[in-house]
Structure formats: C-alpha cells, structure tokens
Design an enzyme around this catalytic site. Structure first.
Site, short mmCIF file in Angstrom:
data_model
loop_
_atom_site.label_atom_id
_atom_site.label_comp_id
_atom_site.label_asym_id
_atom_site.label_seq_id
_atom_site.Cartn_x
_atom_site.Cartn_y
_atom_site.Cartn_z
N GLN A 101 -28.83 14.95 3.69
CA GLN A 101 -28.57 14.37 2.38
C GLN A 101 -29.88 13.91 1.75
OE1 GLN A 101 -24.92 11.56 2.60
NE2 GLN A 101 -25.51 11.88 4.73
N ASN A 102 -30.95 13.97 2.54
CA ASN A 102 -32.25 13.47 2.07
C ASN A 102 -32.95 14.51 1.20
OD1 ASN A 102 -31.56 11.27 3.58
ND2 ASN A 102 -32.75 11.91 5.36
N VAL A 103 -33.67 14.02 0.23
CA VAL A 103 -34.33 14.88 -0.75
C VAL A 103 -35.85 14.88 -0.55
CG1 VAL A 103 -32.48 14.57 -2.45
CG2 VAL A 103 -34.42 12.95 -2.41
N HIS A 119 -28.28 17.65 -1.03
CA HIS A 119 -28.46 16.90 -2.29
C HIS A 119 -29.76 17.26 -3.01
CE1 HIS A 119 -25.52 13.67 -0.59
NE2 HIS A 119 -24.90 14.77 -0.95
N GLY A 190 -28.19 8.11 10.71
CA GLY A 190 -28.74 7.35 9.59
C GLY A 190 -28.00 7.55 8.29
N PRO A 217 -28.11 1.86 13.54
CA PRO A 217 -28.18 0.49 14.06
C PRO A 217 -26.97 -0.35 13.63
CG PRO A 217 -30.12 1.01 12.72
CD PRO A 217 -29.21 2.17 12.62
N ALA A 234 -33.14 6.02 14.55
CA ALA A 234 -33.37 7.46 14.75
C ALA A 234 -34.61 7.70 15.61
CB ALA A 234 -33.53 8.14 13.40
#
Ligand code: BV8
Length: 247
Positions: A101-103, A119, A190, A217, A234
């Site tokens: 989902q990270n860009v 994304h 995460g 966490p 992570a």
C-alpha cells in the site's frame, strides 16, 4: 526474537507466499505512517481529506505542496533490515508476491522483484485529465505549482497515487486478489487494515485456508483472526523470520 514453533514449520512447508505491507513497514526508515502523519503544517488536515480528487480540484496548491513535502521525505530515506529480509525470503519460495500500500518504492529499492503497488507511486506524476505520465524534466522546468499538464489544456500534473474514491490499478489488484485466494502463507505487515480493498486481502487468505501471520506492534482488526500476531516491529521480526528459512 523468539518465533512460535508452528510459524517456522508453516513457513518451511509453504510454497506460495503473499505479503501485504502498509505504512508501518516504512516507519523505521523514517516515513511517517498515515496514523501519525499529523506533524508540522499538516497536523490540522486528515490524510484522507488531502488524498482525494475533490481536495486537488478545490485546493490544488495545498495538495501539491503536501506531496512535494512527502516526496522530499521519501528522497531522504532508505530501506531497513526488514526490507532486506523480505528480499531474502523472496528467493526462498516458488511463488512470492509483495503487495504494498506504500507509495515510497522502498521495497523495490531494497531489491524486491515480485512487487505490486496497490496505491501507486509518489515519485511519479500523471496528467489529472488523461492519466498520462508526465516526466520529471517537465515538472522541474515548470514554475507553476502544480505544473500544467503537457497532455491536456485543462490538465494539471498530479502524483501517480490512488486517491480515496479512486479505483486501484486493476492488474495489481487482480494479482493480489488471486494470490490471496491461492497462497499457503499470507503476511500482513505494518498495516492497520482499515483501507479497502487492500485490507480485505489477509481475510480472503484466511477464508481460503492460508496461514496468516501479522506483524504489528499494535493490535488491529486482523489480530484476533490471524494464526500468529507478532506484536513487534517490521525491522525486528522479519530478519528473525528470514533466519528460520536459512536453517
Ligand atoms: C475505492 C495513496 C471505490 C495516496 C492511499 C467505508 C467502508 C469501507 C470502505 C470505504 C468506506 N468509505 C470509503 C471507503 C473506501 C476507501 C476506504 O477504505 N476508506 C477508509 C479510510 C475507510 N477506499 C478507497 O477510497 C479506495 N478506493 O474504494 O474506490 C471505487 C471502486 C470502483 C470504482 C471507483 C471507485 C482507495 C484507497 C487508497 C487510498 N490511497 N494511499 C497517498 O499515499 O497519499 S491509502 C493510504 O492510507 C496508504 O496507502 C495506506 O493504504 C493507508 C494507510 O493505512 P496503513 O498503511 O495501514 O497505515 P496506518 O498509518 O493506518 O497504520 C500503520 C500501522 O502500522 C498501524 O497499525 C501501526 O500500529 C503499525 N506500525 C507502526 N510502526 C510499525 C508498525 N508496524 C510494523 N513495524 C513498525 N515499525
């Protein structure tokens, strides 16, 4: 880091792996998560309000400057031990897909190959009217903020990310959905599992009988249902998991 015994054996017999990552995967590299992106001049605005076509239509400069600030942050960070552990794990399995989902391209920067960006990618720009790519030279050479688009008279340059209310890149989503329905083990790393449709991937994997391993966490909506919910970061948990595969 001690790992539950069952987790190691599930991994050692697995052939097909799906990994879903979210903002928490990049946190230890120095990229603020969406939940704690409320710093500096943006603390008054919810990311969900800025990352929308409506916000860009009504406040193009505010949105463009927000992305410029985030781009500056991404240019200044690098992958951590967790990213490199995922690169090592990828070599170990016949089928391995990393749906992020990270860009921020940190997975690709670390060397991950089988990556789909659900994304989009913040470092790339497209035309707001045609969706056509706009190269960095044009962006740099323009004094306007946001720059006008070279592809359409009414178009503006916008980041090549998926905004809320916009559909995900169909190929990336189809590959992730197919893998969720077919994998032996699914990692959810995460992510608060709040943003759809990406958040449904680990639940699809659960329903199709895969072993689901969460690394976070803090508890999420998935924690109760996951077979293993490692309350760790992570960068702590992934190197320990990669080590299991070396034995
Ligand atoms: C769509 C790109 C429709 C942009 C992003 C009501 C119910 C269900 C769904 C909806 C609804 N209302 C609206 C929707 C749909 C909406 C949605 O899900 N909204 C949510 C907020 C309710 N989804 C959409 O709009 C999607 N599009 O539905 O289109 C459609 C369909 C067909 C045709 C046309 C239209 C588009 C969603 C994508 C939006 N774009 N990003 C940008 O980056 O600017 S989403 C963005 O936010 C990120 O990409 C990411 O996906 C999300 C943030 O979530 P996380 O990654 O999980 O991060 P978060 O900060 O929340 O949590 C971090 C976690 O990490 C925490 O749990 C924390 O404990 C943990 N952590 C912290 N440190 C660490 C750690 N873990 C491990 N190690 C650490 N060190």
């Amino acid at each position: 880091m001690e790992l539950p015994a069952g987790l190691s054996s599930a991994l050692k017999t697995a052939k097909k792996i799906l990994v879903l990552t979210g903002a928490g995967m990049s946190a230890e590299s120095g990229v603020p998560t969406f939940r704690d992106a409320r710093t500096g001049m943006w603390k008054k605005l919810r990311p969900e309000d800025l990352a929308t076509p409506e916000a860009f239509r009504d406040h193009p400069k505010v949105v463009w400057d927000w992305y410029e600030e985030r781009r500056k942050n991404v240019r200044g960070v690098s992958p951590h031990a967790g990213h490199y552990a995922l690169v090592e794990m990828e070599q170990h399995f016949e089928h391995f897909l990393l749906a992020t989902q990270n860009v921020d391209s940190l997975h690709q920067q670390a060397g991950s190959k089988q990556v789909v960006e659900l994304h989009g990618n913040i470092m790339l720009s497209i035309c707001s009217e045609t969706g056509k790519r706009i190269d960095e030279e044009w962006i740099k050479s323009s004094t306007l903020r946001p720059p006008a688009s070279p592809h359409h008279p009414k178009g503006l340059a916008r980041p090549a990310v998926v905004w809320f209310g916009e559909s995900l890149p169909i190929d990336a989503m189809n590959r992730a959905m197919a893998s969720a329905g077919d994998c032996d083990v699914c990692f959810s790393i995460g992510t608060s599992t709040l943003v759809q449709p990406a958040a449904s991937l680990p639940f699809i994997a659960l329903d199709s009988g895969a072993t689901v391993i969460e690394i976070n966490p803090l508890p999420t909506a998935l924690s109760e249902k996951a077979h293993y919910s490692l309350q760790a970061t992570a960068a702590e948990a992934l190197p320990a998991i990669a080590a299991v595969l070396r034995d």
